[in-house]
Enzyme design. Structure first.
Site, PDB file in Angstrom:
ATOM      1  N   LYS A  56     -14.203  20.124 -31.193  1.00  0.00           N
ATOM      2  CA  LYS A  56     -13.044  19.275 -31.479  1.00  0.00           C
ATOM      3  C   LYS A  56     -11.767  19.997 -31.059  1.00  0.00           C
ATOM      4  O   LYS A  56     -11.731  21.237 -31.065  1.00  0.00           O
ATOM      5  CB  LYS A  56     -12.963  18.989 -32.986  1.00  0.00           C
ATOM      6  N   LEU A  57     -10.745  19.199 -30.798  1.00  0.00           N
ATOM      7  CA  LEU A  57      -9.442  19.819 -30.558  1.00  0.00           C
ATOM      8  C   LEU A  57      -8.920  20.383 -31.872  1.00  0.00           C
ATOM      9  O   LEU A  57      -9.152  19.796 -32.939  1.00  0.00           O
ATOM     10  CB  LEU A  57      -8.453  18.781 -30.041  1.00  0.00           C
ATOM     11  N   ILE A  58      -8.244  21.496 -31.799  1.00  0.00           N
ATOM     12  CA  ILE A  58      -7.660  22.072 -33.015  1.00  0.00           C
ATOM     13  C   ILE A  58      -6.435  21.240 -33.405  1.00  0.00           C
ATOM     14  O   ILE A  58      -5.613  20.896 -32.556  1.00  0.00           O
ATOM     15  CB  ILE A  58      -7.256  23.543 -32.758  1.00  0.00           C
ATOM     16  N   GLU A  92     -21.081  36.796 -23.081  1.00  0.00           N
ATOM     17  CA  GLU A  92     -20.191  36.318 -24.148  1.00  0.00           C
ATOM     18  C   GLU A  92     -20.461  37.116 -25.419  1.00  0.00           C
ATOM     19  O   GLU A  92     -19.545  37.550 -26.117  1.00  0.00           O
ATOM     20  CB  GLU A  92     -20.434  34.833 -24.430  1.00  0.00           C
ATOM     21  N   ASN A 100     -10.279  31.348 -27.982  1.00  0.00           N
ATOM     22  CA  ASN A 100     -11.458  30.579 -27.568  1.00  0.00           C
ATOM     23  C   ASN A 100     -12.241  31.372 -26.529  1.00  0.00           C
ATOM     24  O   ASN A 100     -11.673  32.185 -25.803  1.00  0.00           O
ATOM     25  CB  ASN A 100     -11.018  29.238 -26.959  1.00  0.00           C
ATOM     26  N   HIS A 152     -14.731  30.618 -23.267  1.00  0.00           N
ATOM     27  CA  HIS A 152     -15.139  29.532 -22.365  1.00  0.00           C
ATOM     28  C   HIS A 152     -16.104  30.100 -21.322  1.00  0.00           C
ATOM     29  O   HIS A 152     -15.834  31.160 -20.750  1.00  0.00           O
ATOM     30  CB  HIS A 152     -13.894  28.946 -21.686  1.00  0.00           C
ATOM     31  N   GLY A 158     -24.418  28.305 -32.534  1.00  0.00           N
ATOM     32  CA  GLY A 158     -23.795  29.431 -33.231  1.00  0.00           C
ATOM     33  C   GLY A 158     -24.231  30.804 -32.754  1.00  0.00           C
ATOM     34  O   GLY A 158     -24.093  31.772 -33.483  1.00  0.00           O
ATOM     35  N   SER A 159     -24.725  30.900 -31.500  1.00  0.00           N
ATOM     36  CA  SER A 159     -25.172  32.229 -31.071  1.00  0.00           C
ATOM     37  C   SER A 159     -23.995  33.205 -30.968  1.00  0.00           C
ATOM     38  O   SER A 159     -24.152  34.393 -31.249  1.00  0.00           O
ATOM     39  CB  SER A 159     -25.957  32.155 -29.759  1.00  0.00           C
ATOM     40  N   ASP A 215      -7.723  24.564 -22.898  1.00  0.00           N
ATOM     41  CA  ASP A 215      -8.155  25.613 -21.943  1.00  0.00           C
ATOM     42  C   ASP A 215      -7.015  26.222 -21.125  1.00  0.00           C
ATOM     43  O   ASP A 215      -7.244  26.738 -20.033  1.00  0.00           O
ATOM     44  CB  ASP A 215      -9.221  25.072 -20.961  1.00  0.00           C
TER      45      ASP A 215
END
Ligand code: GRF
Length: 207
Positions: free
Chosen positions: A99-101, A187, A115, A117, A18-19, A158
């Protein structure tokens, strides 16, 4: 001239440390953006992101198939939608969500799911490309540049429209851990800037 900001209600989806979630909370506190982080959804009740939600008094929900084994696929997908509706969510940010949404959520939040990445998509993306695997693959490939991608989420992993990319040089002395850390630092800086630019209309979600 004062630019009118568009304030959104944000839900973060996270499964891990969770950073990024933490840095978004800090950025909000420092007024980098104005939107509110209303909710965390996680598939892992023991993850660091849940601790961060608790510390910051942000509502969180643990939704996973293990918790709701008897629900039909439709009802399971509706669980997500119900929570997102209850909190008036306009924007979903994935931050290390493993997980996939669910398709129903993707349909309802078309161009409203983002998202982050840790590589330059379309390179080093897709199935299996998560966490340290991404950086191992970059180092093994001998690539001299990696970076981060912030992109919209659609049904194809992605593959949604890219909103922002930043490059990082892969130095001779880098290994997957140092590369991961360098990219993670960026990020933390750029995820919140993207939210600010959406508020300002500099980044358009509906092009
Ligand atoms: C980040 O590298 C992000 O790009 C990827 O998952 C990682 C999450 O890290 N999607 P954290 O849980 O935010 O520390």
């Amino acid at each position: 001239m004062v630019t009118k900001l568009k304030k959104l209600n944000i839900c973060v989806f996270a499964s891990g440390g969770g950073s990024n979630f933490n840095s978004l909370i800090a950025a909000r506190r420092n007024n980098v953006f104005k939107s509110e982080i209303k909710l965390l959804i996680t598939n892992n009740s023991n993850c660091g992101a849940v601790d961060i939600a608790k510390i910051n008094k942000i509502a969180y929900f643990h939704i996973s198939r293990k918790v709701f084994p008897r629900l039909t696929d439709d009802d399971y997908q509706k669980l997500f939608l119900d929570k997102l509706t209850e909190f008036g969510i306009d924007l979903i940010l994935l931050a290390g969500y493993m997980k996939l949404i669910e398709p129903l959520v993707v349909r309802h939040f078309r161009n409203r799911i983002i998202n982050i990445h840790p590589a330059l998509l379309p390179l080093f993306g897709g199935k299996g490309m998560y966490g340290i695997n991404v950086h191992k693959a970059v180092i093994t490939s001998g690539a001299r540049t990696s970076g981060l991608t912030i992109h919209l989420v659609n049904e194809n992993y992605d593959k949604g429209r890219i909103l922002l990319q930043k490059n990082v040089t892969v130095e001779d002395e880098d290994d997957e851990n140092s590369l991961q850390q360098k990219i993670l630092n960026l990020e933390h800086l750029y995820y919140s800037k993207v939210i600010r630019d959406i508020e300002l209309g500099k980044i358009k979600l509906d092009e």
